[in-house]
Write an enzyme that holds these catalytic residues in place. Structure first.
Site, PDB file in Angstrom:
ATOM      1  N   HIS A  61      -4.699  -1.412  10.762  1.00 17.52           N
ATOM      2  CA  HIS A  61      -5.264  -2.720  10.423  1.00 17.52           C
ATOM      3  C   HIS A  61      -4.281  -3.854  10.727  1.00 17.52           C
ATOM      4  O   HIS A  61      -4.610  -4.827  11.387  1.00 17.52           O
ATOM      5  CB  HIS A  61      -5.644  -2.736   8.937  1.00 17.52           C
ATOM      6  CG  HIS A  61      -6.174  -4.055   8.475  1.00 17.52           C
ATOM      7  ND1 HIS A  61      -5.372  -5.005   7.885  1.00 17.52           N
ATOM      8  CD2 HIS A  61      -7.403  -4.590   8.567  1.00 17.52           C
ATOM      9  CE1 HIS A  61      -6.107  -6.057   7.612  1.00 17.52           C
ATOM     10  NE2 HIS A  61      -7.344  -5.839   8.005  1.00 17.52           N
ATOM     11  N   MET A 111     -17.057  -5.438   5.379  1.00 19.98           N
ATOM     12  CA  MET A 111     -17.095  -4.176   4.657  1.00 19.98           C
ATOM     13  C   MET A 111     -16.462  -3.022   5.427  1.00 19.98           C
ATOM     14  O   MET A 111     -16.556  -2.944   6.635  1.00 19.98           O
ATOM     15  CB  MET A 111     -18.537  -3.822   4.362  1.00 19.98           C
ATOM     16  CG  MET A 111     -18.651  -2.777   3.300  1.00 19.98           C
ATOM     17  SD  MET A 111     -20.280  -2.058   3.235  1.00 19.98           S
ATOM     18  CE  MET A 111     -20.191  -0.941   4.619  1.00 19.98           C
ATOM     19  N   ARG A 151     -16.078  -1.245  22.393  1.00 16.00           N
ATOM     20  CA  ARG A 151     -16.199  -2.715  22.384  1.00 16.00           C
ATOM     21  C   ARG A 151     -15.103  -3.270  23.284  1.00 16.00           C
ATOM     22  O   ARG A 151     -14.139  -2.563  23.599  1.00 16.00           O
ATOM     23  CB  ARG A 151     -16.057  -3.269  20.979  1.00 16.00           C
ATOM     24  CG  ARG A 151     -14.724  -2.930  20.350  1.00 16.00           C
ATOM     25  CD  ARG A 151     -14.619  -3.448  18.938  1.00 16.00           C
ATOM     26  NE  ARG A 151     -13.387  -2.976  18.331  1.00 16.00           N
ATOM     27  CZ  ARG A 151     -13.136  -2.994  17.032  1.00 16.00           C
ATOM     28  NH1 ARG A 151     -14.033  -3.439  16.198  1.00 16.00           N
ATOM     29  NH2 ARG A 151     -11.996  -2.575  16.563  1.00 16.00           N
ATOM     30  N   LYS A 198     -21.437  -3.848  17.713  1.00 25.03           N
ATOM     31  CA  LYS A 198     -21.274  -2.400  17.629  1.00 25.03           C
ATOM     32  C   LYS A 198     -22.590  -1.705  17.938  1.00 25.03           C
ATOM     33  O   LYS A 198     -22.651  -0.762  18.723  1.00 25.03           O
ATOM     34  CB  LYS A 198     -20.789  -2.045  16.223  1.00 25.03           C
ATOM     35  CG  LYS A 198     -20.268  -0.650  16.085  1.00 25.03           C
ATOM     36  CD  LYS A 198     -19.764  -0.405  14.670  1.00 25.03           C
ATOM     37  CE  LYS A 198     -18.486  -1.187  14.382  1.00 25.03           C
ATOM     38  NZ  LYS A 198     -18.054  -1.100  12.986  1.00 25.03           N
ATOM     39  N   ARG A 239     -21.949   1.467   8.696  1.00 25.94           N
ATOM     40  CA  ARG A 239     -20.914   0.477   9.042  1.00 25.94           C
ATOM     41  C   ARG A 239     -21.537  -0.874   9.303  1.00 25.94           C
ATOM     42  O   ARG A 239     -22.652  -0.966   9.808  1.00 25.94           O
ATOM     43  CB  ARG A 239     -20.200   0.863  10.336  1.00 25.94           C
ATOM     44  CG  ARG A 239     -19.513   2.173  10.308  1.00 25.94           C
ATOM     45  CD  ARG A 239     -19.113   2.477  11.743  1.00 25.94           C
ATOM     46  NE  ARG A 239     -18.717   3.849  11.883  1.00 25.94           N
ATOM     47  CZ  ARG A 239     -17.606   4.230  12.493  1.00 25.94           C
ATOM     48  NH1 ARG A 239     -16.804   3.337  13.007  1.00 25.94           N
ATOM     49  NH2 ARG A 239     -17.312   5.496  12.606  1.00 25.94           N
ATOM     50  N   CYS A 265      -7.694 -38.607  21.394  1.00 24.43           N
ATOM     51  CA  CYS A 265      -6.320 -38.260  21.030  1.00 24.43           C
ATOM     52  C   CYS A 265      -6.186 -37.799  19.588  1.00 24.43           C
ATOM     53  O   CYS A 265      -5.097 -37.572  19.101  1.00 24.43           O
ATOM     54  CB  CYS A 265      -5.376 -39.422  21.315  1.00 24.43           C
ATOM     55  SG  CYS A 265      -5.794 -40.886  20.362  1.00 24.43           S
ATOM     56  N   SER A 267      -9.784 -44.668  23.559  1.00 23.85           N
ATOM     57  CA  SER A 267      -9.352 -43.326  23.207  1.00 23.85           C
ATOM     58  C   SER A 267      -9.873 -43.051  21.800  1.00 23.85           C
ATOM     59  O   SER A 267      -9.619 -43.817  20.875  1.00 23.85           O
ATOM     60  CB  SER A 267      -7.829 -43.221  23.244  1.00 23.85           C
ATOM     61  OG  SER A 267      -7.446 -41.922  22.871  1.00 23.85           O
ATOM     62  N   GLY A 303     -12.707  -8.975   8.268  1.00 22.99           N
ATOM     63  CA  GLY A 303     -12.817  -9.333   6.850  1.00 22.99           C
ATOM     64  C   GLY A 303     -13.958  -8.640   6.127  1.00 22.99           C
ATOM     65  O   GLY A 303     -14.095  -8.782   4.929  1.00 22.99           O
ATOM     66  N   TYR A 347     -10.433 -37.419  29.716  1.00 18.16           N
ATOM     67  CA  TYR A 347      -9.333 -36.521  29.328  1.00 18.16           C
ATOM     68  C   TYR A 347      -9.348 -36.244  27.833  1.00 18.16           C
ATOM     69  O   TYR A 347      -9.984 -36.960  27.057  1.00 18.16           O
ATOM     70  CB  TYR A 347      -7.973 -37.128  29.724  1.00 18.16           C
ATOM     71  CG  TYR A 347      -7.587 -38.347  28.930  1.00 18.16           C
ATOM     72  CD1 TYR A 347      -6.931 -38.214  27.706  1.00 18.16           C
ATOM     73  CD2 TYR A 347      -7.878 -39.626  29.389  1.00 18.16           C
ATOM     74  CE1 TYR A 347      -6.594 -39.336  26.967  1.00 18.16           C
ATOM     75  CE2 TYR A 347      -7.538 -40.748  28.660  1.00 18.16           C
ATOM     76  CZ  TYR A 347      -6.894 -40.589  27.439  1.00 18.16           C
ATOM     77  OH  TYR A 347      -6.566 -41.688  26.698  1.00 18.16           O
TER      78      TYR A 347
HETATM   79  C1  PEP Z   1      -6.585 -40.677  15.042  1.00 17.27           C
HETATM   80  O1  PEP Z   1      -6.866 -41.391  14.099  1.00 17.27           O
HETATM   81  O2  PEP Z   1      -7.328 -39.802  15.484  1.00 17.27           O
HETATM   82  C2  PEP Z   1      -5.285 -40.844  15.714  1.00 17.27           C
HETATM   83  C3  PEP Z   1      -5.009 -40.165  16.803  1.00 17.27           C
HETATM   84  O3  PEP Z   1      -4.395 -41.675  15.138  1.00 17.27           O
HETATM   85  P1  PEP Z   1      -3.509 -41.293  13.854  1.00 17.27           P
HETATM   86  O4  PEP Z   1      -3.689 -39.837  13.626  1.00 17.27           O
HETATM   87  O5  PEP Z   1      -2.146 -41.674  14.192  1.00 17.27           O
HETATM   88  O6  PEP Z   1      -4.142 -42.139  12.806  1.00 17.27           O
END
Ligand code: PEP
Ligand code: MG
Length: 876
Positions: free
Chosen positions: A456, A105, A338, A24, A94, A832, A765, A103, A852
């Site tokens: 709000h 003031m 803004r 601001k 402000r 993953c 992974s 959240g 990935y």
């Molecule tokens: C993990 O442990 O990050 C995973 C992908 O396997 P799970 O959540 O099935 O243990």
């Protein structure tokens, strides 16, 4: 020694000083430089805020001196003086962090008024009513915001006064009434605080600035920061600005405007204003404002000036602006600008339009959209099939798009509690305020009786991507009695309500919601993201349905198929349980024989849905507590199925009970004990791949992933079974197909020995869920219960299960990447864990050089955009 500068006049700053001056403040400075009419003021920096905390929550005399110095300069600029009887200076105070934070003031207006200045103001303006009204508002705001005296105590005094005078509206109170109200307010203040209301404006100012600093650490702000990845050490700045008055009569007014429509993105000025009103009246939604187009009719000259400034600001910032303005007796002022908060739909349209208008490059446009916001695009609408038989009972403002259906919660507290207990709720309120934030997060949708599109509730809901209908005056809501009356019906907390944030329609019934389709601007924009990113995005999917959904959202393959999840269905779980509790190889094989066709069928459908895209199939990893039968009737049924006694089975279950199932007999440990499980799964994977290759012609190359490996020999043991079985299956079928065997890196020991592991693993992974659990020694299932204490005590700012802990877990990942590549240069690397869909974690994975990320289907678009942004910020 050089003296550090903690306070800046607006004219001393610029937009690029956002970190120091807050968003601001930096923009007020920039507008001043641009020559836009801005009431002048000064900014106390974010560094002053940090120093306040370092000094044990005290503003140092050095900073106070600098504030006084700048105040003197402001007095010179304005020709007014604090507490002066001829020309009293009044200011607003402000908060203003680097990014706007609901959240924090609230604003304090009219600071500088005291018993003497109010008299001066009354005669100066020839408007005692206005003067006393301003004073009573100031006492009320200061008491509430700075001193923590409850607002309702003051409101009760106003009600009392109205009753005594026999009037309905505040506006009907006379100057004398308001003068008397001031006396009562001050008495209330004295009763609550044990001292007189402060009369020295300099004291008022320092107290208020302290309150802003303090508010940086209030619980609401901490929650907001955690949700929005805002570090606690940013601090907030404080803006002190000369007051201008929109409530000086019919030639005065105040409003808020967006340079484009924040809901749809349409390129037309969008805004609301009220004549003879102060800013809080518009924002709080107490009176319903007029659309900005009306201003053009009412006062074309001012409108023209207003329009020019709006256009200048948008061009200057090269983004849609959200502005506050005030007209004081015919003179226009801008109080703030803004980059405007906007719905996901409008964010995409604006980004694409700005590129087409030549204002932004594609890369700049990609950085304009918060990846998390895309979430709301992927969120439900009402099922069209159901819409034929529903009845609209009321209509409010379509404040934030999407559809929501839930039971009614009449307070934020209640919404939070009931949602935590698994209920879906819609939060229904007269109006919302920042302390409602947690309830608003927990609710499926938000419905308010009062307030405009910039209230709000509307602003916050849009920011969160939560569906919201605001300003639905047709509803009669009693928060005290927990009832909602509409169209002759009285609804309670047990009733369902459905709201449509795109149309404003309200339905007093449950309506099914469905997932949306993606097209238009979204496709164009995501196309740019895909052209830009280096990181591929896969999905975690365990069913053919999820796979189809994820491919639609742009997934480039499956990064994790949790095979144990394929058995959650009622009719399948029994076979898994049978396998788990089997005491002999024969019993286990019998159960596995039941599982084989189910797995093969699912794998084949998933390969088909992927149309040749890669798929990583993870072998069974069932934490025992999730899979053992617990209910009596399940145990009875299973014993019958297995042809053993109830007692026998019960005893086996007790034997299998583990104290720490997450660290127990799961993952590859299961296959080490019972190799026949890995045999069955390999058979299912390879047979399905051959089938789909033959029937559909896709080049399926199965990627078999062994979970929870910590030691090379256990990987080697399971891998040998996989390779052996695959060979058998292929020779049975008379075909050879390629396949890969890799592992998850989810145990710290695996990360530390990744070079050895890479001798056997063709891919890694990162299972950052377990890696986080085991690195911190926090149970995944129990940590949420105590992590909140850690947030409160500022030991952690973020949930390490949601956002990768780059320092610890990230370091292990880095080690594993380096070691893995040192052994096998072309090793494929992915992630993953849940973190794969979290933008800041995606950025980290990009920097690590992973191939990935993999995340749940609905987070695929988020990861695609986050990956593009990572590449723009840090090209690789
Ligand atoms: C993990 O442990 O990050 C995973 C992908 O396997 P799970 O959540 O099935 O243990
Ligand atoms: Mg795991």
């Amino acid at each position: 020694m050089e003296i550090k500068k903690y306070v800046y006049l607006f004219k001393e700053g610029k937009a690029s000083m956002k970190n120091l001056l807050g968003g601001k403040g930096a923009n007020l400075a920039e507008m001043t430089t641009l020559g836009i009419p801005v009431p002048q003021g000064f900014i106390v920096t974010t560094e002053a805020c940090n120093k306040y905390y370092e000094d044990g929550r005290k503003i140092s005399p050095e900073i106070i001196n600098q504030i006084h110095e700048k105040l003197a300069q402001l007095e010179e600029i304005t020709g007014k003086k604090f507490g002066d009887l001829n020309k009293p200076l009044l200011v607003s105070v402000r908060s203003g962090a680097r990014v706007s934070m609901p959240g924090m003031m609230d604003t304090i207006l009219n600071l500088g008024l005291n018993d003497a200045a109010v008299e001066a103001m009354a005669s100066l303006t020839n408007n005692p009513r206005f003067a006393y009204d301003s004073y009573r508002r100031f006492i009320q705001m200061f008491s509430d915001v700075v001193m923590g005296i409850e607002k309702r105590l003051f409101e009760a005094k106003i009600d009392e006064m109205k009753e005594e005078k026999g009037v309905h509206f505040d506006t009907e109170l006379t100057a004398d009434d308001l003068k008397e109200l001031v006396v009562r307010f001050k008495a209330l203040y004295k009763k609550e605080k044990g001292e007189d209301f402060p009369q020295d404006p300099k004291d008022q100012l320092i107290e208020s600035i302290t309150a802003v600093f303090r508010s940086w650490d209030n619980p609401r702000a901490i929650v907001y920061r955690r949700l929005n990845d805002i570090p606690g050490d940013w601090g907030t700045a404080v803006n002190v600005q000369e007051m201008v008055f929109g409530n000086k009569g019919e030639t005065s007014g105040t409003g808020v405007a967006f340079s484009r429509d924040p809901s749809t993105g349409e390129n037309a000025i969008y805004g609301e204003y009220l004549m003879n009103a102060q800013g809080e009246d518009v924002v709080a939604g107490i009176r319903t404002p007029q659309p900005i187009a009306k201003l053009q009719e009412q006062n074309p000259e001012i409108y023209k000036q207003f329009e020019d400034i709006v256009n200048t600001l948008e061009k200057h910032y090269r983004d849609m602006q959200d502005m506050e303005f005030t007209i004081e007796e015919g003179t226009l002022y801008f109080l703030q600008t803004r980059n405007g908060k906007r719905t996901a739909q409008s964010a995409l349209k604006i980004a694409v339009d700005l590129v087409e208008e030549g204002m932004l490059t594609k890369e700049e446009a990609l950085l304009k959209v918060d990846p998390k916001q895309l979430d709301s695009l992927l969120h439900p609408t009402f099922d069209p099939a159901e819409m034929k038989k529903v009845e609209v009972v009321a209509k409010g403002l379509p404040a934030s798009p999407g559809a929501a259906c839930g039971k009614i919660a009449f307070s934020a507290e209640e919404a939070k509690e009931r949602a935590a207990n698994g209920e879906t709720v819609v939060l229904v309120r007269l109006e919302t305020s920042p302390e409602d934030i947690e309830g608003m997060i927990a609710a499926r949708g938000i419905l308010t009786v009062r307030g405009g599109m910039t209230s709000h509730a509307a602003v916050v809901a849009r920011g969160m991507g939560t569906c919201c209908v605001a300003g639905c005056g047709e509803l009669k809501v009693s928060e005290a009695n927990k009832t909602l009356e509409v169209a002759g019906k009285t609804l309670t907390a047990n009733d369902w309500i459905s709201i449509d944030g795109s149309t404003g329609n309200i339905y007093a019934q449950a309506i099914k919601t469905v997932s949306p389709e993606i097209s238009g601007y979204f496709a164009t924009f995501m196309g740019w993201a895909d052209e830009t990113r280096k990181l591929k995005v896969r999905t975690n999917a365990d069913t053919p349905r999820d796979t189809v959904q994820a491919v639609e959202f742009g997934a480039e393959g499956i990064g994790l198929c949790r095979t144990e999840h394929m058995f959650f269905a009622e009719d399948r779980i029994a076979a898994v349980r049978e396998m788990i509790v089997a005491k002999t190889v024969e019993q286990r094989r019998k159960a596995l024989d039941k599982l084989l066709p189910m797995q093969r069928g699912d794998f084949a459908s998933m390969y088909e849905a992927l149309e040749g895209r890669p798929a990583t199939i993870r072998f069974l990893d069932p934490p025992l507590h999730e899979f053992l039968p617990q209910a009596e009737e399940d145990i009875i049924a299973l014993a019958k199925e297995m042809d053993i006694t109830y007692e026998e089975l019960k005893a086996t279950c007790e034997e299998l009970h583990e104290f720490n199932p997450m660290m127990g007999h799961r993952g590859c440990r299961l296959a080490v004990s019972y190799p026949e499980i890995a045999e069955m799964q390999t058979r299912a994977v390879i047979e399905a791949a051959i089938e789909v290759r033959n029937n559909k012609g896709y080049d399926v190359v199965p990627e078999i992933m062994i979970p929870l490996v910590g030691e090379i020999k256990e990987l080697k043991y399971v891998k040998d079974i996989v390779v052996e079985t695959a060979k058998t299956v292929m020779s049975e079928k008379g075909v050879e197909i390629p396949f890969k065997v890799g592992t998850m890196i989810e145990i710290p020991r695996a990360a530390l020995t990744a070079d050895t592991i890479a001798k056997e693993a063709e891919f890694f992974s990162f299972g950052t869920n377990d890696l986080t659990q085991m690195t911190f020694g926090f149970s995944r299932d129990d940590a949420a219960k105590f992590l909140k204490d850690y947030y409160e005590k500022k030991i952690y700012e973020q949930d390490p299960f949601a956002k990768i802990d780059q320092t610890g877990v990230g370091e292990l990942m880095k080690i594993a990447v380096e070691k893995g590549r040192s052994e096998r240069a072309d090793i494929k690397l992915g992630i993953c864990g849940e973190h794969g869909g979290d933008p800041s974690s995606v950025e980290f994975c990009h920097a690590l050089g992973l191939d990935y990320v993999s995340c749940s289907p609905f987070r695929v678009p988020i990861a695609r955009l986050a990956a593009a942004q990572a590449q723009i910020k840090n090209p690789r």
